[in-house]
Design a protein around this motif. Structure first.
Motif, PDB file in Angstrom:
ATOM      1  N   ALA A 113      47.300  45.163  29.020  1.00 57.53           N
ATOM      2  CA  ALA A 113      47.305  45.037  30.480  1.00 57.53           C
ATOM      3  C   ALA A 113      46.343  46.028  31.122  1.00 57.53           C
ATOM      4  CB  ALA A 113      48.725  45.247  31.012  1.00 57.53           C
ATOM      5  N   ILE A 114      46.354  47.257  30.633  1.00 56.71           N
ATOM      6  CA  ILE A 114      45.469  48.286  31.182  1.00 56.71           C
ATOM      7  C   ILE A 114      44.007  47.868  31.070  1.00 56.71           C
ATOM      8  CG2 ILE A 114      44.540  50.577  30.582  1.00 56.71           C
ATOM      9  CD1 ILE A 114      47.455  51.498  30.248  1.00 56.71           C
ATOM     10  N   GLU A 115      43.646  47.245  29.958  1.00 56.34           N
ATOM     11  CA  GLU A 115      42.251  46.821  29.762  1.00 56.34           C
ATOM     12  C   GLU A 115      41.784  45.893  30.881  1.00 56.34           C
ATOM     13  OE1 GLU A 115      39.623  44.311  26.477  1.00 56.34           O
ATOM     14  OE2 GLU A 115      41.432  45.380  25.836  1.00 56.34           O
ATOM     15  N   GLU A 116      42.669  45.022  31.365  1.00 57.83           N
ATOM     16  CA  GLU A 116      42.307  44.115  32.450  1.00 57.83           C
ATOM     17  C   GLU A 116      42.459  44.767  33.818  1.00 57.83           C
ATOM     18  OE1 GLU A 116      41.041  40.966  32.797  1.00 57.83           O
ATOM     19  OE2 GLU A 116      40.503  41.297  30.708  1.00 57.83           O
ATOM     20  N   ILE A 117      43.552  45.496  34.005  1.00 57.91           N
ATOM     21  CA  ILE A 117      43.840  46.079  35.324  1.00 57.91           C
ATOM     22  C   ILE A 117      42.776  47.088  35.730  1.00 57.91           C
ATOM     23  CG2 ILE A 117      45.472  47.587  36.561  1.00 57.91           C
ATOM     24  CD1 ILE A 117      47.706  46.152  34.904  1.00 57.91           C
ATOM     25  N   THR A 118      42.226  47.815  34.753  1.00 53.50           N
ATOM     26  CA  THR A 118      41.240  48.852  35.092  1.00 53.50           C
ATOM     27  C   THR A 118      39.947  48.263  35.644  1.00 53.50           C
ATOM     28  OG1 THR A 118      40.463  51.004  34.308  1.00 53.50           O
ATOM     29  CG2 THR A 118      39.971  49.104  32.903  1.00 53.50           C
ATOM     30  N   LYS A 119      39.749  46.950  35.498  1.00 58.69           N
ATOM     31  CA  LYS A 119      38.590  46.302  36.124  1.00 58.69           C
ATOM     32  C   LYS A 119      38.747  46.263  37.643  1.00 58.69           C
ATOM     33  CE  LYS A 119      37.908  43.344  32.073  1.00 58.69           C
ATOM     34  NZ  LYS A 119      37.938  41.954  31.542  1.00 58.69           N
ATOM     35  N   ARG A 140      42.135  54.676  19.142  1.00 58.96           N
ATOM     36  CA  ARG A 140      41.397  53.575  18.506  1.00 58.96           C
ATOM     37  C   ARG A 140      41.044  52.507  19.531  1.00 58.96           C
ATOM     38  NH1 ARG A 140      44.887  54.310  14.012  1.00 58.96           N
ATOM     39  NH2 ARG A 140      46.269  52.634  14.731  1.00 58.96           N
ATOM     40  N   LYS A 141      42.018  52.183  20.387  1.00 62.04           N
ATOM     41  CA  LYS A 141      41.770  51.189  21.432  1.00 62.04           C
ATOM     42  C   LYS A 141      40.694  51.679  22.404  1.00 62.04           C
ATOM     43  CE  LYS A 141      43.611  47.792  22.219  1.00 62.04           C
ATOM     44  NZ  LYS A 141      43.224  46.389  21.921  1.00 62.04           N
ATOM     45  N   MET A 142      40.743  52.947  22.767  1.00 65.21           N
ATOM     46  CA  MET A 142      39.759  53.488  23.710  1.00 65.21           C
ATOM     47  C   MET A 142      38.365  53.536  23.086  1.00 65.21           C
ATOM     48  SD  MET A 142      42.133  56.425  25.498  1.00 65.21           S
ATOM     49  CE  MET A 142      41.146  56.716  26.963  1.00 65.21           C
ATOM     50  N   THR A 143      38.293  53.755  21.789  1.00 65.38           N
ATOM     51  CA  THR A 143      37.000  53.703  21.101  1.00 65.38           C
ATOM     52  C   THR A 143      36.444  52.284  21.161  1.00 65.38           C
ATOM     53  OG1 THR A 143      37.698  55.484  19.630  1.00 65.38           O
ATOM     54  CG2 THR A 143      35.781  54.209  18.956  1.00 65.38           C
ATOM     55  N   ASP A 144      37.306  51.285  20.989  1.00 64.76           N
ATOM     56  CA  ASP A 144      36.867  49.888  21.158  1.00 64.76           C
ATOM     57  C   ASP A 144      36.400  49.644  22.590  1.00 64.76           C
ATOM     58  OD1 ASP A 144      37.499  49.316  18.522  1.00 64.76           O
ATOM     59  OD2 ASP A 144      39.464  48.457  18.984  1.00 64.76           O
ATOM     60  N   TRP A 145      37.138  50.179  23.557  1.00 64.71           N
ATOM     61  CA  TRP A 145      36.757  50.005  24.962  1.00 64.71           C
ATOM     62  C   TRP A 145      35.387  50.611  25.265  1.00 64.71           C
ATOM     63  CZ3 TRP A 145      42.074  51.787  27.342  1.00 64.71           C
ATOM     64  CH2 TRP A 145      43.009  50.747  27.217  1.00 64.71           C
ATOM     65  N   SER A 146      35.012  51.642  24.540  1.00 65.46           N
ATOM     66  CA  SER A 146      33.715  52.273  24.801  1.00 65.46           C
ATOM     67  C   SER A 146      32.542  51.351  24.481  1.00 65.46           C
ATOM     68  CB  SER A 146      33.585  53.579  24.007  1.00 65.46           C
ATOM     69  OG  SER A 146      33.472  53.319  22.613  1.00 65.46           O
ATOM     70  N   LYS A 147      32.828  50.216  23.815  1.00 62.25           N
ATOM     71  CA  LYS A 147      31.787  49.218  23.513  1.00 62.25           C
ATOM     72  C   LYS A 147      32.017  47.926  24.296  1.00 62.25           C
ATOM     73  CE  LYS A 147      32.959  50.050  19.217  1.00 62.25           C
ATOM     74  NZ  LYS A 147      33.112  50.032  17.733  1.00 62.25           N
ATOM     75  N   VAL A 153      35.841  49.239  32.091  1.00 61.74           N
ATOM     76  CA  VAL A 153      36.610  49.478  30.873  1.00 61.74           C
ATOM     77  C   VAL A 153      35.958  50.594  30.056  1.00 61.74           C
ATOM     78  CG1 VAL A 153      37.538  48.443  28.769  1.00 61.74           C
ATOM     79  CG2 VAL A 153      37.395  47.072  30.863  1.00 61.74           C
ATOM     80  N   ARG A 154      34.622  50.564  29.971  1.00 59.25           N
ATOM     81  CA  ARG A 154      33.927  51.637  29.242  1.00 59.25           C
ATOM     82  C   ARG A 154      34.169  52.985  29.913  1.00 59.25           C
ATOM     83  NH1 ARG A 154      29.623  48.067  29.768  1.00 59.25           N
ATOM     84  NH2 ARG A 154      28.353  49.591  30.904  1.00 59.25           N
ATOM     85  N   ARG A 155      34.176  52.988  31.213  1.00 64.93           N
ATOM     86  CA  ARG A 155      34.411  54.242  31.934  1.00 64.93           C
ATOM     87  C   ARG A 155      35.816  54.772  31.667  1.00 64.93           C
ATOM     88  NH1 ARG A 155      37.591  56.372  36.555  1.00 64.93           N
ATOM     89  NH2 ARG A 155      36.345  58.076  37.410  1.00 64.93           N
ATOM     90  N   LEU A 156      36.812  53.873  31.588  1.00 70.07           N
ATOM     91  CA  LEU A 156      38.170  54.303  31.270  1.00 70.07           C
ATOM     92  C   LEU A 156      38.238  54.942  29.891  1.00 70.07           C
ATOM     93  CD1 LEU A 156      41.209  54.455  31.843  1.00 70.07           C
ATOM     94  CD2 LEU A 156      41.413  52.142  30.896  1.00 70.07           C
ATOM     95  N   ALA A 157      37.429  54.431  28.947  1.00 73.12           N
ATOM     96  CA  ALA A 157      37.426  55.002  27.595  1.00 73.12           C
ATOM     97  C   ALA A 157      37.104  56.489  27.632  1.00 73.12           C
ATOM     98  CB  ALA A 157      36.400  54.264  26.729  1.00 73.12           C
ATOM     99  N   SER A 158      36.201  56.890  28.518  1.00 75.90           N
ATOM    100  CA  SER A 158      35.840  58.303  28.640  1.00 75.90           C
ATOM    101  C   SER A 158      36.764  59.051  29.597  1.00 75.90           C
ATOM    102  CB  SER A 158      34.391  58.427  29.129  1.00 75.90           C
ATOM    103  OG  SER A 158      34.100  59.753  29.501  1.00 75.90           O
ATOM    104  N   GLU A 159      36.983  58.484  30.767  1.00 81.42           N
ATOM    105  CA  GLU A 159      37.735  59.192  31.803  1.00 81.42           C
ATOM    106  C   GLU A 159      39.186  59.412  31.399  1.00 81.42           C
ATOM    107  OE1 GLU A 159      37.454  61.100  35.634  1.00 81.42           O
ATOM    108  OE2 GLU A 159      35.997  60.344  34.184  1.00 81.42           O
TER     109      GLU A 159
END
Length: 367
Positions: A113-119, A140-147, A153-159
């Motif tokens: 859900a977070i992956e979509e909501i953060t858009k 692991r999920k956030m590393t996937d999000w970084s790509k 979503v990429r920004r959430l991976a870092s922030e």
């Protein structure tokens, strides 16, 4: 005076929100929802309290099964984006807050859900409980999000994994050992989005406060990769530069041993009333034989409520100065009280710095 941010949650906001909630959530009752929001406690609530209050009111209308509720929240975020609700604004932060409050026992559904909501709105605060409770699967999920193809979503991976994210739940393990963050930052070091790059820089700056040598190694490895990456490492070293770290200064072209001088350092007033400003001027001279890069700053040692001092450093400029030619610098520093800084009466100090080195200082009184 600016209107308090908490007042963005007004009748007009809910008039726009409620029809979308009604279309998304079965049996949603707009009237009951607004009554629950604008109850007797509402006027006394501050911003974060109002966000949580809306979350709790929304919970009354969502299915008690979290997996089903999460699906509806994802659809709600999509509908809000379709209806031109401002993306990455603060107003809809109660949606990821719902995941924060009710989703911790359901990591798979929550992270999806977070992956979509953060858009729609950054889930940087909502991700923190999952980093604490499920660090391996979350990172692991956030590393996937970084790509990910979506910059939000990429920004959430870092922030979301910043060790010292302001106003957020702390993650002691990442503060102690940030090595799990580094693959994420590696993937984002040349990101096409400035929004993402700024987050990477802020993450590096967080790490530098506890692990300066680690960040300096990253700087050496990344330096020269691209202009965008050079900007990231410069901004990510800002705390080290302000501290006058010799290695950081040298890496960014500011030799702490470069010779210079401050002349005609003047404070027209040596007493400043709280609410007024301190004016000062000085001439800066490069004493090297050739044009040289200098990072000019001034530091104010503020008196605190305990009688101790707290130093705040302000950048004046970073530029090349020709040799032997005095350059006049004029600045004005406000002593107006703000929520983020309160001034106290007593002796203060103003110091001029060049490439981290103290060149001149004066005392002044605040009354």
């Amino acid at each position: 005076m600016a209107e308090p941010l908490k007042n963005m949650y007004n009748a007009a906001f809910f008039e726009k929100l409620c029809p979308i909630l009604r279309r998304t959530i079965p049996q949603f009752d707009c009237r009951d929802f607004t009554y629950r929001v604008f109850n007797n406690s509402w006027p006394d609530l501050e911003l974060k309290e109002r966000v949580r209050h809306i979350t709790l009111a929304l919970h009354h209308f969502l299915p008690k099964d979290f997996n089903t509720a999460a699906i509806l929240l994802v659809e709600l975020s999509r509908q809000l984006r379709k209806n031109d609700v401002r993306e990455q604004g603060f107003e809809t932060i109660f949606i990821p807050d719902y995941i924060h409050v009710y989703g911790e026992a359901h990591p798979e559904a929550s992270l999806a859900a977070i992956e979509e909501i953060t858009k729609l709105v950054s889930a940087e605060f909502a991700i923190r409980p999952f980093l604490l409770r499920y660090p391996d699967i979350t990172l692991r999920k956030m590393t996937d999000w970084s790509k990910h193809t979506d910059a939000n979503v990429r920004r959430l991976a870092s922030e979301g994994c910043r060790p010292r994210l302001p106003w957020a739940m702390g993650i002691p393990a990442l503060k102690k050992d940030p090595s799990a963050i580094l693959p994420i930052l590696e993937n984002l070091k040349a990101d096409p989005s400035e929004y993402v790059r700024r987050s990477v820089a802020n993450n590096l700056n967080d790490i530098a406060k506890d692990h300066p040598q680690l960040v300096l190694k990253i700087v050496k490895r990344w330096q020269g990769t691209s202009p965008d990456t050079d900007w990231i490492i410069k901004h990510g070293c800002r705390t080290l530069l302000k501290k006058g770290d010799v290695h950081a200064l040298n890496l960014h072209g500011f030799n702490p041993n470069s010779r210079s001088e401050v002349l005609a350092f003047t404070l027209p007033k040596t007493k400043v009333k709280i609410g007024d400003s301190l004016d000062f001027t000085f001439d800066f001279v490069n004493h090297e034989k050739k044009a040289t890069s200098f990072r000019l700053e001034y530091a104010i040692d503020y008196l605190t409520s305990t009688g101790k001092t707290s130093r705040k450093i302000f950048k004046i400029t970073e530029t090349d100065f020709v040799p032997g030619k005095p350059v006049n610098i004029r600045r004005k520093q406000s002593f107006k009280n703000f929520t983020t800084r309160k001034h106290f009466k007593g002796k203060h100090h103003l110091t001029i710095l060049a490439n981290g080195k103290k060149l001149a200082a004066k005392e002044f009184m605040v009354f």
